[in-house]
Design a protein around this motif. Structure first.
Motif, mmCIF file in Angstrom:
data_model
loop_
_atom_site.group_PDB
_atom_site.id
_atom_site.type_symbol
_atom_site.label_atom_id
_atom_site.label_comp_id
_atom_site.label_asym_id
_atom_site.label_seq_id
_atom_site.Cartn_x
_atom_site.Cartn_y
_atom_site.Cartn_z
ATOM 1 N N ALA A 63 0.827 -1.202 0.000
ATOM 2 C CA ALA A 63 0.000 0.000 0.000
ATOM 3 C C ALA A 63 0.864 1.257 0.000
ATOM 4 O O ALA A 63 0.574 2.237 -0.695
ATOM 5 C CB ALA A 63 -0.928 0.000 1.210
ATOM 6 N N ARG A 64 1.933 1.245 0.780
ATOM 7 C CA ARG A 64 2.855 2.387 0.786
ATOM 8 C C ARG A 64 3.495 2.564 -0.576
ATOM 9 O O ARG A 64 3.658 3.691 -1.070
ATOM 10 C CB ARG A 64 3.942 2.178 1.843
ATOM 11 N N MET A 65 3.850 1.454 -1.193
ATOM 12 C CA MET A 65 4.474 1.515 -2.510
ATOM 13 C C MET A 65 3.506 2.067 -3.546
ATOM 14 O O MET A 65 3.876 2.906 -4.382
ATOM 15 C CB MET A 65 4.963 0.120 -2.912
ATOM 16 N N ALA A 66 2.251 1.612 -3.497
ATOM 17 C CA ALA A 66 1.249 2.076 -4.459
ATOM 18 C C ALA A 66 0.981 3.575 -4.305
ATOM 19 O O ALA A 66 0.733 4.274 -5.292
ATOM 20 C CB ALA A 66 -0.046 1.289 -4.286
ATOM 21 N N GLU A 67 1.019 4.039 -3.084
ATOM 22 C CA GLU A 67 0.789 5.460 -2.847
ATOM 23 C C GLU A 67 1.908 6.310 -3.431
ATOM 24 O O GLU A 67 1.672 7.403 -3.961
ATOM 25 C CB GLU A 67 0.678 5.720 -1.344
ATOM 26 N N LYS A 72 5.421 0.898 -9.679
ATOM 27 C CA LYS A 72 6.261 -0.028 -8.923
ATOM 28 C C LYS A 72 5.408 -1.094 -8.233
ATOM 29 O O LYS A 72 5.806 -2.256 -8.139
ATOM 30 C CB LYS A 72 7.087 0.735 -7.896
ATOM 31 N N ALA A 73 4.233 -0.678 -7.763
ATOM 32 C CA ALA A 73 3.328 -1.642 -7.138
ATOM 33 C C ALA A 73 2.859 -2.673 -8.164
ATOM 34 O O ALA A 73 2.719 -3.856 -7.843
ATOM 35 C CB ALA A 73 2.133 -0.922 -6.522
ATOM 36 N N MET A 103 -4.371 -6.046 -1.643
ATOM 37 C CA MET A 103 -5.662 -5.517 -2.090
ATOM 38 C C MET A 103 -6.492 -4.979 -0.932
ATOM 39 O O MET A 103 -7.227 -4.003 -1.090
ATOM 40 C CB MET A 103 -6.425 -6.619 -2.828
ATOM 41 N N VAL A 104 -6.372 -5.606 0.222
ATOM 42 C CA VAL A 104 -7.091 -5.124 1.403
ATOM 43 C C VAL A 104 -6.615 -3.728 1.788
ATOM 44 O O VAL A 104 -7.398 -2.870 2.192
ATOM 45 C CB VAL A 104 -6.903 -6.107 2.578
ATOM 46 N N ASN A 105 -5.328 -3.494 1.635
ATOM 47 C CA ASN A 105 -4.734 -2.243 2.095
ATOM 48 C C ASN A 105 -4.649 -1.161 1.019
ATOM 49 O O ASN A 105 -4.364 -0.006 1.351
ATOM 50 C CB ASN A 105 -3.332 -2.506 2.656
ATOM 51 N N SER A 106 -4.874 -1.513 -0.227
ATOM 52 C CA SER A 106 -4.798 -0.534 -1.314
ATOM 53 C C SER A 106 -5.959 -0.713 -2.275
ATOM 54 O O SER A 106 -6.051 -1.728 -2.969
ATOM 55 C CB SER A 106 -3.471 -0.675 -2.068
#
Length: 255
Positions: A63-67, A72-73, A103-106
């Motif tokens: 989730a941090r990476m996707a943000e 990269k995610a 998926m739960v976190n992002s």
């Protein structure tokens, strides 16, 4: 000591700690890209609690990476998909759990990749699925779908008929998890072929799993499925412990 080994040792110490949930915040001191390889390695750790918790930590990391960078995610999620392919040498153990926690976190990851996770239970030639032949590997998929359905049931609903088929899975865990997912997505209409069928006895889960003192029944919108579980809350997303009574389209055998 190499960077990988140093990070892995630190991360494992966090995940093995009794106060691991509080200590997860310490992972923010690391770059997500540095956490992914150690977490993938820890999914095969000798301690079951560390294996489960590595999935939780990965979800937060993804989730941090996707943000910061969705591209990269995407690369990381595609890497997980490769692990699920035969070309990887059947290295998929624990990978569906990692995918589900991401998926739960992002929401962005869930919107793009939820169909991939569901496709691993597609079990007929009419669908472009990736059905997994190994029943124990399917357990991770079903449990991943439980996690996703708890937060985004609409993303799992399109796999309804394959979840119904999962009630006749050869593996008792998979039948139980399929019933749990169906209860969460609240299927649209009952199947007239469903009838009370079997009692499922499950082996012990990690000791950190919380257990309810009394059984609780659920009836899902009039569906002829009900499920009783001695475990309702999962401190570390552990598998249920005890017995699950399921009504479904089966032969009436007891597992």
């Amino acid at each position: 000591m190499s960077r990988f080994r140093s990070v892995k040792k630190t991360v494992r110490n966090i995940l093995a700690d009794d106060d691991w949930q509080t200590r997860l915040a310490e992972l923010d001191d690391f770059r997500p890209v540095d956490l992914v390889p150690p977490l993938l390695n820890l999914r095969l750790d000798r301690l079951e609690t560390v294996r489960w918790r590595s999935a939780t930590a990965f979800g937060l990391t993804a989730a941090r990476m996707a943000e910061a960078s969705m591209e990269k995610a995407r690369v990381i999620m595609r890497t997980l998909m490769w692990y699920m392919n035969e070309e990887s040498g059947n290295l998929g153990w624990g990978i569906p759990l990692f995918m589900a926690e991401a998926m739960v976190n992002s929401k962005r990851i869930a919107d793009e990749f939820h169909k991939i996770l569901v496709s691993y239970i597609f079990c007929d030639e009419e669908c472009d699925g990736n059905f997994l032949d190994h029943p124990e590997l399917r357990r991770d998929v079903y449990w991943g779908l439980v996690r996703l359905a708890e937060y985004r049931p609409e993303l799992v609903a399109h796999g309804e008929r394959f979840l119904i088929a999962g009630l006749d899975d050869t593996d008792a865990y998979n039948r139980a998890y399929a019933a749990r997912v169906l209860g969460l997505i609240k299927p649209r209409a009952p199947d007239p072929g469903l009838r009370p069928s079997r009692t499922i006895r499950l082996k012990s889960a990690p000791s950190t799993t919380e257990r309810s003192s009394t059984p609780r029944w659920e009836n899902w919108r009039g569906w002829p499925w009900t499920i009783w579980a001695s475990s309702r809350r999962f401190e570390n997303q552990g598998r249920p412990k005890g017995r699950l009574f399921i009504c479904g389209p089966t032969t009436g055998n007891t597992a």
